[in-house]
Design a protein around this motif. Structure first.
Motif, PDB file in Angstrom:
ATOM      1  N   SER A 181       0.845  -1.198   0.000  1.00  0.00           N
ATOM      2  CA  SER A 181       0.000   0.000   0.000  1.00  0.00           C
ATOM      3  C   SER A 181       0.875   1.241   0.000  1.00  0.00           C
TER       4      SER A 181
ATOM      5  N   GLU B 138       0.334   5.484   0.793  1.00  0.00           N
ATOM      6  CA  GLU B 138      -0.520   6.592   1.197  1.00  0.00           C
ATOM      7  C   GLU B 138       0.279   7.887   1.088  1.00  0.00           C
TER       8      GLU B 138
ATOM      9  N   LYS C 207      -2.260  11.397   6.994  1.00  0.00           N
ATOM     10  CA  LYS C 207      -2.698  11.055   5.642  1.00  0.00           C
ATOM     11  C   LYS C 207      -3.266  12.303   4.972  1.00  0.00           C
TER      12      LYS C 207
ATOM     13  N   GLU D 130      -5.480  14.479   2.187  1.00  0.00           N
ATOM     14  CA  GLU D 130      -6.884  14.441   1.802  1.00  0.00           C
ATOM     15  C   GLU D 130      -7.113  13.353   0.747  1.00  0.00           C
ATOM     16  N   ASP D 131      -8.313  12.801   0.715  1.00  0.00           N
ATOM     17  CA  ASP D 131      -8.627  11.690  -0.184  1.00  0.00           C
ATOM     18  C   ASP D 131      -8.331  12.001  -1.643  1.00  0.00           C
ATOM     19  N   TYR D 132      -8.550  13.232  -2.076  1.00  0.00           N
ATOM     20  CA  TYR D 132      -8.344  13.542  -3.492  1.00  0.00           C
ATOM     21  C   TYR D 132      -6.870  13.461  -3.905  1.00  0.00           C
ATOM     22  N   HIS D 133      -5.943  13.400  -2.937  1.00  0.00           N
ATOM     23  CA  HIS D 133      -4.519  13.247  -3.262  1.00  0.00           C
ATOM     24  C   HIS D 133      -4.116  11.780  -3.424  1.00  0.00           C
ATOM     25  N   GLN D 134      -4.928  10.866  -2.922  1.00  0.00           N
ATOM     26  CA  GLN D 134      -4.572   9.458  -2.975  1.00  0.00           C
ATOM     27  C   GLN D 134      -4.755   8.933  -4.403  1.00  0.00           C
ATOM     28  N   ASP D 135      -3.748   8.218  -4.903  1.00  0.00           N
ATOM     29  CA  ASP D 135      -3.791   7.626  -6.246  1.00  0.00           C
ATOM     30  C   ASP D 135      -4.049   8.706  -7.313  1.00  0.00           C
ATOM     31  N   TYR D 136      -3.481   9.875  -7.091  1.00  0.00           N
ATOM     32  CA  TYR D 136      -3.778  11.041  -7.925  1.00  0.00           C
ATOM     33  C   TYR D 136      -3.402  10.831  -9.388  1.00  0.00           C
TER      34      TYR D 136
ATOM     35  N   GLN E 282      -5.735   8.645 -11.379  1.00  0.00           N
ATOM     36  CA  GLN E 282      -7.037   9.270 -11.580  1.00  0.00           C
ATOM     37  C   GLN E 282      -6.981  10.466 -12.539  1.00  0.00           C
TER      38      GLN E 282
END
Length: 177
Positions: free
Chosen positions: A30, A32, A139, A141-147, A150
């Motif tokens: 994983s 993050e 961690k 913000e969610d919008y940075h994960q797997d940017y 996406q």
């Protein structure tokens, strides 16, 4: 497998770049994106971008050391960013973009010191990578994960992240998932 998972905490400039590469590495379970090394709890991206919080953009890697070693992760790290520029990666400038290895154990610290010493012979300028005990990780913000996955056509991703991922794939083909 839970007993075979270790953690690495690395900052090599923009976390979108670092995350995109390590998501391709066999043995990394994983990745993050987040912040570490600063002075306030639960910082936001906007706060970290000011450079005033002291945080670095980092990735927290979980990995299986029976598949990939910490040493190998660090060798990749020193290939995908420039560890000789203080608080800068390309056009990204500020302490949040510093080169940093946050070690989780005395063994990781010893390995990192050894790899840094070896890499000093590869680079033409002195390595400025910070080596420190792992602080709290926050961690992003969610919008940075797997940017990158996406938003591959977003300008920064297409012109900065994609070439780093391509370089990794060519240099470390045997390490791809």
């Amino acid at each position: 497998m839970a007993g075979n998972v270790e953690t690495a905490l690395l900052g090599g400039g923009c976390f979108w770049c670092t995350e995109a590469v390590y998501l391709e590495v066999r043995g990394v379970t994983s990745v993050e994106s987040g912040y570490a090394g600063g002075e306030i709890a639960q910082p936001t991206y906007e706060q970290v971008c000011t450079g005033a919080t002291g945080h670095a953009e980092v990735v927290k890697l979980s990995f299986d050391p029976t598949v990939i070693s910490y040493r190998d992760l660090l060798e990749i790290f020193f290939t995908i960013h420039d560890p000789t520029t203080l608080n800068r990666q390309g056009n990204d400038v500020g302490t949040q973009y510093r080169s940093v290895i946050y070690h989780q154990s005395p063994q990781q610290e010893a390995t990192a010191r050894q790899v840094i010493a070896e890499m000093a012979h590869v680079w033409d300028a002195p390595i400025v990578t910070e080596l420190s005990p792992a602080p709290l990780f926050y961690k992003a913000e969610d919008y940075h994960q797997d940017y990158f996955r996406q938003h591959p056509m977003q300008g920064y991703c297409a012109f900065v992240v994609a070439p780093k991922v391509d370089k990794f794939k060519k240099t470390y083909a045997e390490r791809l998932r």
